[in-house]
Design an enzyme around this catalytic site. Structure first.
Site, PDB file in Angstrom:
ATOM      1  CE1 TYR A  53      -3.971  -2.032   0.381  1.00  0.00           C
ATOM      2  CE2 TYR A  53      -2.788  -3.126   2.160  1.00  0.00           C
ATOM      3  CZ  TYR A  53      -3.854  -3.090   1.275  1.00  0.00           C
ATOM      4  OH  TYR A  53      -4.784  -4.087   1.287  1.00  0.00           O
ATOM      5  CB  ALA A 102      -3.896  -2.199   5.397  1.00  0.00           C
ATOM      6  CD  GLU A 103      -6.574  -5.531   9.173  1.00  0.00           C
ATOM      7  OE1 GLU A 103      -7.728  -5.565   8.687  1.00  0.00           O
ATOM      8  OE2 GLU A 103      -5.587  -5.972   8.588  1.00  0.00           O
ATOM      9  CG  ASN A 176      -8.147  -2.751  -0.315  1.00  0.00           C
ATOM     10  OD1 ASN A 176      -8.255  -3.735  -1.054  1.00  0.00           O
ATOM     11  ND2 ASN A 176      -7.865  -2.865   0.966  1.00  0.00           N
ATOM     12  CD  GLU A 177     -10.529  -5.790   1.282  1.00  0.00           C
ATOM     13  OE1 GLU A 177     -11.091  -5.545   2.375  1.00  0.00           O
ATOM     14  OE2 GLU A 177      -9.548  -6.549   1.195  1.00  0.00           O
ATOM     15  CD1 TRP A 283     -11.533 -15.751   1.542  1.00  0.00           C
ATOM     16  CD2 TRP A 283     -11.791 -17.689   2.633  1.00  0.00           C
ATOM     17  NE1 TRP A 283     -11.152 -16.767   0.690  1.00  0.00           N
ATOM     18  CE2 TRP A 283     -11.299 -17.972   1.342  1.00  0.00           C
ATOM     19  CE3 TRP A 283     -12.028 -18.749   3.513  1.00  0.00           C
ATOM     20  CZ2 TRP A 283     -11.042 -19.260   0.904  1.00  0.00           C
ATOM     21  CZ3 TRP A 283     -11.764 -20.026   3.078  1.00  0.00           C
ATOM     22  CH2 TRP A 283     -11.286 -20.286   1.785  1.00  0.00           C
ATOM     23  CD  GLU A 347      -5.808  -8.046   1.251  1.00  0.00           C
ATOM     24  OE1 GLU A 347      -6.204  -8.637   2.284  1.00  0.00           O
ATOM     25  OE2 GLU A 347      -6.036  -6.843   1.023  1.00  0.00           O
ATOM     26  NE  ARG A 353      -8.592  -9.779   9.667  1.00  0.00           N
ATOM     27  CZ  ARG A 353      -9.543  -9.211   8.943  1.00  0.00           C
ATOM     28  NH1 ARG A 353      -9.245  -8.155   8.194  1.00  0.00           N
ATOM     29  NH2 ARG A 353     -10.774  -9.668   8.956  1.00  0.00           N
ATOM     30  CD  GLU A 365       4.294 -28.038   1.227  1.00  0.00           C
ATOM     31  OE1 GLU A 365       4.548 -29.000   0.479  1.00  0.00           O
ATOM     32  OE2 GLU A 365       4.959 -27.782   2.257  1.00  0.00           O
TER      33      GLU A 365
END
Length: 812
Positions: A53, A102-103, A176-177, A283, A347, A353, A365
């Site tokens: 960012y 981004a918090e 963003n979002e 999510w 992302e 977070r 993985e």
């Protein structure tokens, strides 16, 4: 001149297709003296691109005072950061907002801006009160004026450093979002300019106010009298109320599109010609079942309506059998909606977070490999490096993200080797990853209006719906049909109904449609024409009787000659389906009389003996209708779905397993190669025999090749190249190892392998020159060449470290 772009569904660097292998490092959250150490470690991890960012709040320190060179603080040296990335051989993605989220407190908007304009630029509810969130009214004149000034200062820096001007920047994120504020708060913006835009939008949808009044059950004398729908939890009062609500949701899709179009035009005005993208969240605590809602928020920009591509957020938190299907569905829906544009995880989880969500490198993985199998053309590890927030800037305090591959001091964690391994895997198989595609004869339709519900109010019966999509779409569709298809290892494609043609659908031998009371007339007509022209349709749980705006519409019922139906409510309902009995289902059950289905063959019966499902020849095609939904929570459901699938005569899977707890998937390219994914999402060993299709001969090949079963360790997957050439006339047919490097010369072929110690290594070689293989060694220790049907089988053990397979050739 270097060039980065999008060509035919791929990212392209200087004319070559590339997998975008990126990691997120926030220069403003890391001390300036540590920047280089983080970049050195990123290079060691095999990353090619660095994303960050560019916070408005960080660089416009006071109103009108901009710092991009570190004059006021070293960590504000954006130019120096970009140049340092280039020095270490990276390309860059920049994300200049205005919103970054981004918090970061204020979501990236400057404190002075919020203090000066306060409530005037905030979202407001229907009572005129400012909404307590970071969201603003996107078309507020004060907001747009300051955003344009921000762009006027930051975009020249980006322009100068974009790739065709000799810099490293290859892509820009546009805000963003933006839909996240309404989605999470279940709250629309009711500012005056929103009402003005809504009325203008409605004028494009209705030719007269009388037409609108008929559907909305209102008595407006002009469009200017239109009132916005109520917010909060006010129940619908009538069909007309729901009709207006549908238009309200359609409006927001145009609203978001217009905002992003405006920002994109401002960016292009500064001679920035690299690709632009926007990010999709969705999510929720390790599940993606609401992600389709966020996908639909931008549907006015999909296909050829916009140059923007849409990046997805993949944040599974805990990877297990509970969410093994989520990422595939999300990828499929995004691909269906946006068309021939690369699928990019903007992302891509590699940390957490929230401290209580401890990311496990083993789970990650597994997820990374599944994402390759599920079609990603690029990803951005989020976060690759942990950050520390500047004082009083972090929404969650001073630390940003935990359990990342690098901590704030650039020290590697247990997640670091996983990123290294995946980078080497991508580099070894990049072209195969990018060019292989699923081959499917089964299709599942996605209908976006069923997910246009972020502002939906309670449905208490006033609209007379038998099925409310928002209530059942998770259990019936996302965690029902779609999860069952994954567990059954069925190869299926996802197609957007609203943008598909009859010919698109006729390419499949069976098409599934989750359908409720509402479906727009053009979409009903597409389905009707598909069936009458020879299509095989499975539709559940209802045959629609109205459009989304509540206008009566029975195109499908009329085409199928279905006269009427009645709902039945039965405690703990069960049905008989074909030859299966006691299949759990859900209320209401839609019952039909023999006369109502007009010669159709009943296939399902309720406990009362009523017909609740039938199959019928219609025109040249056939429809199978089930007047209930099954979900997926019993063994009987797998049998039910399998029974319906097998009646289609479609090839259900190219690869299969004798154990449904082992997930397998095979993709093919146009040059007789393929990729095989084999995964175990369960927390215990799973054994079975895998069968896949040889991409060149169509032979059904077994893995293990000779005898016995393969035992897959818990939460583990491998991806095998199939029929990949490693030397002239020598191919890897399959392997249970991850191949992360191949070197070949005239007399020696060396193959770098990794694998779980609990998984037996098997590599099968074929080709006209395998007779020239003299011997094989694993880490300098000889292993046996086992000949089987003109192929060589190599068996060996994996270890916790990389192993080296050496094939020595005859001199002649």
């Amino acid at each position: 001149m270097n060039k980065f772009g999008i060509e035919g569904g791929y990212f392209s660097l200087n004319g070559r297709k590339v997998f975008l292998n990126s990691g997120e490092i926030h220069y403003f959250r890391i001390k300036r003296e540590l920047w280089e150490e983080h970049l050195k470690k990123a290079k060691e991890a095999g990353l090619k691109t660095i994303s960050s960012y560019v916070p408005w709040v960080w660089h416009e320190v006071n109103e009108g005072e901009f710092d991009f060179s570190g004059t006021t603080q070293p960590e504000r040296d954006l130019i120096g950061w970009i140049e340092l990335c280039q020095k270490h051989g990276f390309t860059c993605i920049v994300k200049p907002g205005p919103f970054i989220l981004a918090e970061y407190r204020g979501a990236g908007l400057p404190d002075w801006f919020l203090e000066r304009y306060g409530d005037t630029i905030k979202m407001h509810n229907s009572k005129g009160e400012a909404v307590l969130s970071d969201g603003v009214s996107l078309f507020s004149p004060a907001f747009l004026s300051k955003v344009e000034q921000w762009y006027n200062h930051v975009m020249p820096v980006i322009c100068q450093k974009q790739i065709q001007n000799g810099g490293p920047i290859i892509m820009v994120q546009v805000c963003n979002e933006i839909g996240v504020f309404s989605w999470l708060a279940h709250q629309a913006d009711y500012n005056e300019q929103v009402k003005e835009q809504f009325i203008s939008f409605i004028k494009t949808r209705y030719s007269t106010i009388d037409e609108l009044n008929t559907l909305w059950e209102t008595n407006y004398t002009s469009f200017q009298e239109i009132e916005l729908p109520p917010d909060g939890n006010t129940p619908y009062k009538s069909k007309g109320d729901r009709s207006r609500d549908y238009e309200w949701h359609c409006f927001w899709r145009k609203y978001y599109a217009n905002y992003l179009r405006l920002l994109s035009s401002w960016i292009r005005k500064h001679n920035i010609s690299i690709p632009l993208y926007h990010n999709l969240p969705g999510w929720i605590y390790g599940h993606g079942y609401e992600f389709p809602l966020n996908i639909t928020m931008y549907e006015d920009l999909y296909k050829d309506k916009s140059e923007l591509i849409f990046g997805v957020d993949h944040i599974p938190e805990f990877v297990s059998y509970r969410n093994l299907h989520d990422d595939r569905i999300i990828n499929d829906i995004v691909s269906a909606m946006q068309g021939e544009k690369p699928l990019f995880a903007a992302e891509f989880q590699s940390g957490s977070r929230e401290y209580h969500v401890v990311t496990n490198p083993r789970e990650m993985e597994l997820f990374y490999k599944a994402s390759i199998a599920n079609g990603l053309k690029g990803w951005n590890y989020y976060m690759f490096s942990q950050g520390k927030n500047p004082p009083a800037k972090g929404y969650s305090g001073d630390t940003f993200y935990w359990f990342t591959p690098l901590d704030n001091q650039a020290k590697p964690s247990s997640a670091f080797p996983v990123v290294q391994k995946m980078s080497r895997f991508i580099e070894t198989h990049e072209e195969l990853i990018l060019t292989t595609k699923r081959k499917a004869e089964v299709c599942v339709l996605f209908y976006s209006p069923y997910y246009a519900t972020e502002l939906e109010r309670p449905e208490v019966g006033a609209s007379e719906l038998k099925f409310v999509p928002a209530r059942i779409r998770r259990s019936a569709y996302f965690d029902g049909l779609l999860k069952a298809l994954q567990v059954l290892n069925v190869d299926y494609d996802m197609v957007d109904l609203a943008s598909s043609s009859v010919n698109d659908l006729l390419a499949y031998k069976q098409v599934w449609l989750f359908s409720t009371d509402e479906m727009n007339a053009p979409d009903q007509q597409t389905i009707a024409s598909f069936v009458t022209n020879g299509g095989n349709l499975v539709i559940f749980p209802y045959l629609p009787d109205r459009e989304m705006n509540q206008k009566p519409c029975t195109v499908l019922r009329d085409t199928f000659k279905i006269k009427s139906s009645q709902p039945e409510i039965i405690d703990s309902p069960l049905i008989k389906l074909y030859n299966l009995t006691d299949i759990k289902c859900s209320n209401p059950l839609i019952a039909y009389t023999t006369e109502a289905i007009d010669g159709a063959t009943p296939i399902a019966f309720t406990l009362r003996g009523s017909i609740c499902g039938f199959e019928k020849n219609v025109g040249k095609g056939k429809v199978v209708h089930l007047g209930t939904w099954l979900g997926f929570d019993t063994e009987g459901h797998l049998q039910a779905y399998t029974t319906i699938l097998e009646r289609s005569k479609a090839q259900l899977a190219n690869a299969s397993s004798t154990n449904n707890f082992i997930t397998v998937r095979q993709k093919f390219n146009d040059t007789s190669e393929s990729l095989l994914f084999v995964g175990n999402y369960y927390n215990e060993n799973q054994s079975g025999k895998i069968t896949y299709k040889h991409p060149n001969t169509n032979e059904r090949v077994q893995l293990p090749l000779i005898d016995g079963e393969i035992e897959i360790p818990p939460l583990y997957a491998f991806i095998s190249p199939i029929s990949k050439e490693i030397g002239k006339g020598i191919n890897i047919l399959h392997t249970t190892s991850d191949v992360i490097g191949i070197n070949s010369n005239k007399n020696i072929i060396t193959i770098h392998l990794t694998g779980d110690p609990g998984l037996i290594g098997e590599m099968v070689l074929e080709g006209i020159n395998i007779t020239k293989i003299k011997s094989a060694e694993i880490s300098e220790k000889p292993i046996m060449l086992i000949w089987h049907n003109n192929r060589i089988v190599l068996n060996y053990l994996h270890s916790n470290k990389e192993i080296l397979l050496t094939l020595k050739m005859l001199d002649k």
